[in-house]
Design an enzyme around this catalytic site. Sequence first.
Site, PDB file in Angstrom:
ATOM      1  N   GLY A 365     -35.465  -2.950  -7.378  1.00  0.00           N
ATOM      2  CA  GLY A 365     -34.088  -2.882  -6.921  1.00  0.00           C
ATOM      3  C   GLY A 365     -33.168  -2.654  -8.098  1.00  0.00           C
ATOM      4  N   GLY A 368     -26.154  -5.160 -10.418  1.00  0.00           N
ATOM      5  CA  GLY A 368     -24.993  -4.898 -11.245  1.00  0.00           C
ATOM      6  C   GLY A 368     -25.323  -4.841 -12.719  1.00  0.00           C
ATOM      7  N   PHE A 369     -26.415  -5.455 -13.123  1.00  0.00           N
ATOM      8  CA  PHE A 369     -26.735  -5.485 -14.547  1.00  0.00           C
ATOM      9  C   PHE A 369     -27.756  -4.427 -14.942  1.00  0.00           C
ATOM     10  CE2 PHE A 369     -25.578  -9.830 -13.415  1.00  0.00           C
ATOM     11  CZ  PHE A 369     -24.525 -10.031 -14.283  1.00  0.00           C
ATOM     12  N   GLY A 370     -28.487  -3.941 -13.989  1.00  0.00           N
ATOM     13  CA  GLY A 370     -29.478  -2.935 -14.337  1.00  0.00           C
ATOM     14  C   GLY A 370     -30.607  -2.913 -13.327  1.00  0.00           C
ATOM     15  N   ARG A 371     -31.668  -2.177 -13.697  1.00  0.00           N
ATOM     16  CA  ARG A 371     -32.768  -2.025 -12.759  1.00  0.00           C
ATOM     17  C   ARG A 371     -33.840  -3.078 -12.965  1.00  0.00           C
ATOM     18  NH1 ARG A 371     -34.286   3.898 -11.834  1.00  0.00           N
ATOM     19  NH2 ARG A 371     -32.377   4.612 -10.833  1.00  0.00           N
ATOM     20  N   LYS A 387     -36.354  -6.901 -16.000  1.00  0.00           N
ATOM     21  CA  LYS A 387     -34.982  -6.443 -15.751  1.00  0.00           C
ATOM     22  C   LYS A 387     -34.474  -5.751 -17.002  1.00  0.00           C
ATOM     23  CE  LYS A 387     -31.102  -8.140 -13.415  1.00  0.00           C
ATOM     24  NZ  LYS A 387     -30.761  -9.216 -12.539  1.00  0.00           N
ATOM     25  N   ASP A 485     -23.023 -16.016 -10.679  1.00  0.00           N
ATOM     26  CA  ASP A 485     -23.369 -14.904  -9.779  1.00  0.00           C
ATOM     27  C   ASP A 485     -24.295 -15.388  -8.671  1.00  0.00           C
ATOM     28  OD1 ASP A 485     -23.244 -12.378  -8.787  1.00  0.00           O
ATOM     29  OD2 ASP A 485     -24.529 -11.446 -10.301  1.00  0.00           O
TER      30      ASP A 485
END
Length: 679
Positions: A365, A368-371, A387, A485
């Site tokens: 997935g 917001g921070f990356g893949r 991540k 978050d």
Amino acid sequence: MPTPMPSMKLLLLELLLSLGLAVAPPFVAGDKHQFSFSGFSNANLTLDGMASVTPAGLLVLTNGTALSTGHAFYPTPLRFHNSSDGTVQSFSVSFVFAIASIYNDYLSSNGMAVFIAPSKNLSAAMPIQFLGLLNHQNNGNETNHIFAVELDTFRNWEFQDINDNHIGIDINSLQSIQSHDAGFYHDENGIFQSLGLDDQKPMQVWVDYHRENIQINATMAPLGMAKPTRPTVSANYNLSTVLTDVAYIGFSAALGKINTKHYVLGWSFGMNSPAPAIDLTMLPKLPPGPHTKDRRRLQVLQIILPLATAALILSVAAVVSLLVRRHFRYAELHDDWEVEFGPHRFSYKDLFRATEGFDNKNLLGTGGFGRVYRGELPRSKLRIAVKRVSHDSKQGMKEFIAEIVSIGRLQNQNLVHLLGYCRRHGELLLVYEYMPKGSLDKYLYGEVDNNSTLSWDQRFWIIRGIASALIYLHEEWEKVVVHRDIKASNVLLDDELNARLGDFGLARLYDRGVEQETTRVVGTIGYLAPELARTGKGTPLTDVFAFGTFVLEVTCGQRPIMQSTQDKQVMLVDWVLEHAQHGSLADAIDVRLKGDYNVEEAYLALKLGLLCSHPFACARPSMRQVIQYLDGHIEPPELPAHQSFQALALMQNEGFDSYIMSYPSSTSAGTISSSSGGR
Ligand SMILES: Nc1ncnc2c1ncn2[C@@H]1O[C@H](COP(=O)(O)OP(=O)(O)OP(=O)(O)O)[C@@H](O)[C@H]1O
Ligand SMILES: *[C@@H]1O[C@H](CO)[C@@H](O)[C@H](O)[C@H]1NC(C)=O
Ligand SMILES: *[C@@H]1O[C@H](CO)[C@@H](O)[C@H](O)[C@H]1NC(C)=O
Ligand SMILES: *[C@@H]1O[C@H](CO)[C@@H](O)[C@H](O)[C@H]1NC(C)=O
Ligand SMILES: *[C@@H]1O[C@H](CO)[C@@H](O)[C@H](O)[C@H]1NC(C)=O
Ligand SMILES: *[C@@H]1O[C@H](CO)[C@@H](O)[C@H](O)[C@H]1NC(C)=O
Ligand SMILES: *[C@@H]1O[C@H](CO)[C@@H](O)[C@H](O)[C@H]1NC(C)=O
Ligand SMILES: *[C@@H]1O[C@H](CO)[C@@H](O)[C@H](O)[C@H]1NC(C)=O
Ligand SMILES: [Mg+2]
């Protein structure tokens, strides 16, 4: 054997036993029962889980399969109560064990235990910190009737473990009544010498219970040493109140995620007598361990070193060219301050291989921070989630790594553990344990197939899990950590559908070094407390706000920003509040539950969700209070008046409307930054 045995029959039995041949009488073994095994080749043990006996007679309790348990029982039940007065009789157990971890010690796994239980059916027991003996529900319950001596190689804070290498006396609970650093007291000078449980060395343990002075002693020593006089750990406890009349004795071991093996080499037991001596000369051999520190050192010295010197000269050219190539392909960033995090540093090459070159087919997935990629580490076969966070600035990196590494090191059962990290130019790679069941939002919004809708009990358990993870971050860790978050996609589910909070501390990386006039707001729309728009500063109470929204989300099965009929967006909080005002709370509860829920709990959840999402920070409860409400220890206060909630709507319209409009509310890219920089 010190105890005299009166009859011919018993002498014969003793003879057989000392030959390592177990004779299991078909009746409940009585007053003077004894047995002794040196190796288990001919033993008739009852095994379950991963437990097995090798042809050489070694009892292997866990064979390295992650999240597994293994049990071995003496096949027949034993009668522990004295037939005339019903108290538990004196008994004594001795065994030789070894624990081998195939990794370095910083990744040690959970331990093992010798125990007495009323039944051989431990199918409800859980692995990891529960050692295959108990589970979340029954830990500490007197109806377990379990007595155990644990050899624990992991420090579980929830059980107040003293360290990650201890021996403990457990009664119905994994929170030991007494525990002590593993080791022994020298008979000559009384000095304590510690022993490493998972050093892959055989060690002997004696457990003695004395009926008259209700005393339990547990003593350990390296193999071959006589039993030390002073026990390693001792407790006074009347086992008559614990053990059932007829009970089974056995071993249990459990694994978390790390490949560890637990072995038992010999075992003896005596009722109303000392445990018979185990014939140490007949014990089976441990398999050679590739990673034993001493053995490895020996190998290096005797064989590998001379060979390597020769090989080195020949292969220098090849190595140099390889290094040059690797330098470009797998280049990483290293700084001096990272030395202390060495064990948590993964090489980029390993991560690259694990994820098959960050192939799209392994993409879990994008957030917001990356893949996020799924992977399997090449050597250990450990499944991981990697991540990739793009990040250039070095600012705050040291503090950030220190924080997440040390939180990850502690094993809180409701956090996704961070296994390590890697830094490259312009990016940071974070390695987490892989959660095969994925994130909660997929279950709530039906991307997973329909009949896997979560039941109310499961949802309530998830809410409670996240609440206890937050208490941990806010209060129990050495400093206050604000998660920033909290949302359904950051809640992952483990195999038993326990909630595990992910991405702790990550948002923090993005609000350090506020150099411009604008303050970055990090988080996700719908979960942002109104005061964040003004101050931009996350606090435990902004987490409580997001938690409130999360609770409503789980209870209502709705996203925090709902699409109403006329293409207008409605805040979930407002919608639930509307229902509360109209006395129609039942309509707010997820229709997918089909009415099958605990009304009191569901109303409590809605009420708590609203309370936590109160626009005024000071009106929100702390997470500690939240958990007391959830557990029913305290009644939650009445909902505040509608007017104060309307202030919320006003503030939100001022602060966030433009973002709400510019982001499609259903995508996972809802994470925003209010500075022009974005991310
Ligand atoms: N440890 C993990 N195990 C399995 N799946 C994971 C893991 N971590 C993340 N995922 C999956 O990857 C997806 C993307 O995660 P990511 O954290 O990048 O995004 P997000 O949670 O939606 O947003 P945010 O960036 O705000 O955290 C998640 O929705 C989840 O399904
Ligand atoms: C092993 O023990 C079980 C339970 O007591 C018994 O039913 C079985 O016959 C025994 N098997 C052998 C080979 O002794
Ligand atoms: C461990 O044992 C189980 C069941 O006996 C088996 O399925 C598994 O493959 C074994 N794992 C290893 C690493 O030997
Ligand atoms: C059983 O209890 C009786 C009465 O207390 C006692 O005299 C006897 O010694 C006990 N037997 C054993 C084996 O402990
Ligand atoms: C073992 O216990 C579980 C419940 O804890 C039960 O479902 C199962 O049927 C039991 N198994 C046996 C063989 O008795
Ligand atoms: C202990 O277990 C029993 C039986 O499973 C159960 O009825 C009881 O509620 C439990 N007690 C506690 C305090 O959990
Ligand atoms: C436990 O150890 C103490 C101290 O050596 C000793 O006095 C006592 O008899 C022991 N008790 C048992 C049950 O072995
Ligand atoms: C232990 O408990 C049993 C049952 O409660 C009781 O009969 C016995 O006297 C107790 N023993 C001691 C030494 O207190
Ligand atoms: Mg996430």
